[in-house]
Design a protein around this motif. Structure first.
Motif, PDB file in Angstrom:
ATOM      1  N   SER A   1     -50.002  31.337  82.792  1.00 33.32           N
ATOM      2  CA  SER A   1     -51.364  30.926  83.145  1.00 33.32           C
ATOM      3  C   SER A   1     -51.244  30.082  84.394  1.00 33.32           C
ATOM      4  N   THR A   2     -52.243  30.147  85.224  1.00 28.16           N
ATOM      5  CA  THR A   2     -52.221  29.257  86.378  1.00 28.16           C
ATOM      6  C   THR A   2     -53.548  28.514  86.393  1.00 28.16           C
ATOM      7  N   GLY A   3     -53.592  27.424  87.063  1.00 33.01           N
ATOM      8  CA  GLY A   3     -54.824  26.638  87.111  1.00 33.01           C
ATOM      9  C   GLY A   3     -54.654  25.591  88.158  1.00 33.01           C
TER      10      GLY A   3
ATOM     11  N   ARG B   1     -46.482  21.394  85.312  1.00 31.13           N
ATOM     12  CA  ARG B   1     -47.593  20.436  85.234  1.00 31.13           C
ATOM     13  C   ARG B   1     -47.010  19.026  85.163  1.00 31.13           C
TER      14      ARG B   1
END
Ligand SMILES: Nc1nc2c(c(=O)[nH]1)N[C@H]1C(S)=C(S)[C@@H](COP(=O)(O)OP(=O)(O)OC[C@H]3O[C@@H](n4cnc5c(=O)[nH]c(N)nc54)[C@H](O)[C@@H]3O)O[C@H]1N2
Ligand SMILES: Nc1nc2c(c(=O)[nH]1)N[C@H]1C(S)=C(S)[C@@H](COP(=O)(O)OP(=O)(O)OC[C@H]3O[C@@H](n4cnc5c(=O)[nH]c(N)nc54)[C@H](O)[C@@H]3O)O[C@H]1N2
Ligand SMILES: [Mo]
Length: 764
Positions: free
Chosen positions: A641-643, A757
């Motif tokens: 997932s990327t964000g 993160r």
């Protein structure tokens, strides 16, 4: 920022007085000040010793001091007066030593005698060479050879490496992973289908004829500093140097030659890069696609207008395959895609493409910023695509130049260290030595790690290196290593791999390359291959660190004699008595590559191995150089997932280290002082994510296997790096790299693009 802040901009050129000071201080640190300076005079000289640091080419007409600051550090590190003696191991258990840093472990000095781990006391205790060889051999005999790994770090000579692969194969194993599996394997895998050679095509002579250099993902001032001489000379001739790197690396910005009195006494630094493009980490394929797209579209326009062609149409027609498909793919790629992934504007890429189109002869150079990505192999092939567009391979002044790592990593592959049976001359070995070599595929570095995790690896032998630290996923791997039956480490200095050991463990100390290697027929020389496929002789100058040390060939022969049934065709002892005989065997195995090996290996500048692509002979299945369309330009295509809070972490070397060997805590050119526990990121990311300069953070990887990978207590600092990217140090950040996170097909751990993160540190 306070004056003692650990991060400050370094505004001096690379080289210069900073370099001279650094050399002086390492000689003092290793207690070899006077002696060390004499030894350094022989470094990289045609009749001297080949530096144990990087693999950059050694010129036929060397400078008075043909060494750099970091080469001097590597020399001082090896010839140090410090020793690890038996008393050291009496004083410290291995569990206690585990809490020491790699820097502290290696700082103890050179290993002096063979050691066996004693489970009762948890200490290394002295043993004899005979007992060590006999016990290791009896352990190995009880194992299936397919369950034993023979790792090689890229420093051992051609002679040792040839013997080592023969030992593994006569025993029955192709498990010969090496450091290139973590390094330029993306090059070897990428170049073969593209140009039919696994290595670069340029030599030093090409640098004098090139009129433009493109540099991707290499920190030259730190990791191949002697090349700054070629770059400086090139700049003085007006050669354009165009660099793509997320960080403005000092050595690629400007350089003051520490060997030039004029430059040292006046502010006369040479500007190195004429264009510097801070591409996003993982954005190279997109940036190169932008260059290719422009060139192809300019050529389309030239054809429409009847003006001179931009591409080398004759070369493309005669020598290549796949152009139409590649050109169509590039025309179809949108600027939105390119600019998004590369984080560079169209105008910027136009400036670079214009220089490429103008230049008559272009060399593309690159390092780990290209290969250590999931798209590492495609990245390499995008570089060859770019070169093929204007026939920039296989003619003077042009070509591809992967800048190799270890001083003989390229050579080890040349003499058969590979887990891929098709790359080794198995039929020839069978014929020469009358045995049946194993034909099945062996384990690469990542596969060997998986084998350790699955319990499939029962024995591990390390010919140099620091495997347990250089590889990914320490938290996951460390407990698994304890279950391996046998670990044997052949080494010069104590490192963490010697502590993360198996049930039976040996530490076998060897001579370094700078030491005098005395055998029955006299003092021996060895040979190494540099980044430009030139092979050089090297002989030692200093007395061995201890009388108990054996040379690497003697250790390999000792293991072979104890393990293998007698074979009248291989006289291991005779090879150790006289290394010329090993070179003779290498020549017999590879007559084209090593013709007159014993006569030619002292030739100044080395002798160049024939590389067919240099003469536009393409050893590909279709006999052509191939344009290869990349699967995707998106490094994150298959990310879990990327964000907006996900950053791409690249792990790199600092100025005071050789791989896992850390000489000091400063990274002078990047302005980092006194610490390696830092994460460097864009100032806007820092504030956007709610952190302040110097905050302690916990960094964690976005894993897709449910395993938590994190490091707590790292400090974040603002740095000149594109948004969304972050830099940390290797090997401190290796626990963050999942073993599965590697380049497709080459399996090189993707150490340059780890999705992470940050959160506030639990400690404060
Ligand atoms: N003194 C010294 N010399 C060495 C070594 C050493 O540790 N110390 N190690 C040796 C070995 S084994 C090797 S392999 C070589 C390694 O030499 P390098 O290839 O220079 O390796 P790194 O230090 O990992 O630096 C990678 C460079 O790539 C850039 N980079 C990172 N990600 C990207 C990206 O996505 N795109 C682009 N364009 N650039 C990127 C980084 O900013 C950095 O400048 O050096 C060899 N020589
Ligand atoms: N995160 C991250 N991980 C990486 C990388 C990265 O950029 N980022 N880079 C990767 C790359 S490019 C490489 S090449 C690997 C390096 O991986 P390795 O080659 O396994 O590691 P080194 O740190 O070079 O090994 C240092 C040890 O070698 C031993 N040694 C030194 N000289 C000699 C000698 O002459 N003979 C013997 N027998 N032993 C000797 C010493 O004991 C020393 O402690 O790491 C890889 N790992
Ligand atoms: Mo490397």
């Amino acid at each position: 920022m306070s004056t003692d802040a650990p991060i400050k901009e370094y505004s001096h050129p690379a080289g210069g007085w900073g370099s001279v000071k650094a050399v002086a201080s390492i000689l003092v640190q290793e207690h070899v000040a006077l002696h060390g300076t004499q030894v350094l005079m022989h470094q990289n000289k045609p009749d001297g010793f080949a530096c144990v640091s990087c693999s950059w080419a050694k010129p036929a007409d060397p400078h008075l001091f043909e060494f750099c600051e970091n080469g001097a550090k590597a020399t001082a590190w090896e010839i140090t007066n410090k020793r690890v003696d038996a008393q050291f191991f009496e004083t410290h258990t291995l569990s206690e030593l585990e809490s020491w840093s790699g820097f502290e472990l290696e700082s103890q000095g050179r290993l002096g005698a063979p050691m066996r781990w004693d489970p009762a006391s948890d200490r290394y205790v002295p043993t004899t060479w005979e007992d060590a060889f006999a016990d290791i051999a009896s352990e190995l005999r009880a194992m299936d050879p397919k369950e034993v790994v023979f790792y090689a770090s890229g420093r051992a000579s051609l002679e040792t490496s040839y013997m080592y692969q023969l030992l593994a194969r006569m025993y029955g194993s192709n498990n010969l992973p090496d450091s290139s599996n973590m390094c330029h394997e993306s090059t070897s895998v990428g170049l073969v289908p593209a140009i039919g050679a696994p290595v670069g095509t340029v030599t030093l002579a090409d640098f004098e004829k090139a009129d433009c250099l493109f540099f991707f993902g290499h920190n030259t001032g730190t990791n191949a500093p002697r090349m700054l001489h070629q770059l400086q000379d090139a700049r003085k001739r007006g050669v354009e140097i165009i660099t793509f790197n997320p960080i403005r690396e000092r050595g690629l910005v400007d350089f003051a030659n520490p060997q030039s009195p004029v430059e040292m006494l006046t502010p006369g630094a040479t500007q190195i890069s004429t264009q510097y493009h801070q591409v996003k980490v993982g954005g190279d394929a997109a940036a190169i696609a932008g260059l290719c797209k422009l060139l192809i579209e300019w050529d389309d326009e030239a054809q429409r207008n009847g003006t001179p062609r931009v591409l080398d149409a004759a070369f493309i027609a005669e020598h290549t395959h796949g152009f139409d498909e590649f050109a169509a793919a590039m025309r179809a790629t949108t600027w939105k895609e390119i600019e998004g992934h590369a984080h560079l504007s169209r105008a910027t890429l136009e400036a670079a493409a214009r220089e490429y189109a103008r230049a008559k002869a272009v060399i593309v150079l690159y390092g780990m910023g290209i290969t250590q990505h999931r798209s590492g192999v495609h990245n390499v092939q995008m570089l060859t695509n770019l070169l093929l567009l204007r026939g920039n391979i296989g003619r003077p002044g042009a070509g591809i130049c992967p800048i190799r790592g270890h001083s003989n990593v390229q050579g080890q592959r040349t003499v058969g260290i590979t887990e891929k049976p098709e790359l080794a001359p198995l039929d020839r070995l069978a014929e020469l030595y009358d045995f049946e070599p194993p034909r099945d595929k062996g384990m690469s570095t990542v596969e060997a790690c998986r084998g350790v995790l699955d319990g499939k690896v029962k024995g591990f032998i390390g010919l140099g290196g620091n495997f347990q630290v250089a590889t990914p996923d320490h938290h996951v791997m460390d407990p698994a290593w304890r279950k391996v039956r046998l670990t044997v480490q052949i080494a010069t200095k104590l490192n963490r791999s010697h502590l993360i050991h198996g049930e039976v463990a040996y530490l076998l100390p060897c001579l370094g390359r700078i030491e005098i290697d005395r055998q029955a027929s006299g003092d021996q020389a060895v040979s190494v291959e540099d980044s430009t496929a030139c092979i050089h002789g090297s002989h030692g100058y200093v007395e061995p660190a201890s009388e108990m040390l054996l040379s690497e060939p003697a250790i390999v022969a000792g293991l072979a004699n104890a393990l293998l049934p007698r074979n009248p065709r291989v006289d291991w002892d005779a090879w150790v008595d006289d290394y010329a005989k090993i070179r003779g065997a290498i020549e017999q195995t590879y007559p084209d590559q090593f013709r007159d090996f014993n006569e030619r290996f002292w030739q100044p500048g080395g002798f160049h191995r024939p590389i067919p692509a240099c003469e536009r002979k393409w050893k590909t299945p279709n006999g052509k150089a191939n344009f290869i369309v990349p699967e995707t330009l998106d490094e994150d295509a298959d990310m879990p997932s990327t964000g907006p809070d996900v950053l791409r972490l690249m792990t790199t070397r600092g100025d005071s280290q050789f791989n896992t060997t850390v000489y000091g805590l400063d990274d002078r050119f990047r302005g980092v002082t006194g610490t390696r526990e830092v994460l460097l990121m864009h100032r806007d990311d820092l504030t956007r994510l709610g952190f302040a300069e110097g905050d302690a953070v916990c960094i964690s990887t976005l894993s897709n296997d449910g395993i938590t990978r994190e490091l707590d207590g790292m400090r974040v600092h603002a740095f000149d790096i594109p948004q969304g990217c972050m830099m940390g140090y290797y090997p401190e950040c290796n626990p963050l790299i999942p073993l599965y996170h590697h380049a497709k097909s080459s399996l090189v751990p993707a150490a340059k693009s780890i999705p992470v993160r940050l959160r506030k540190s639990s400690g404060g």
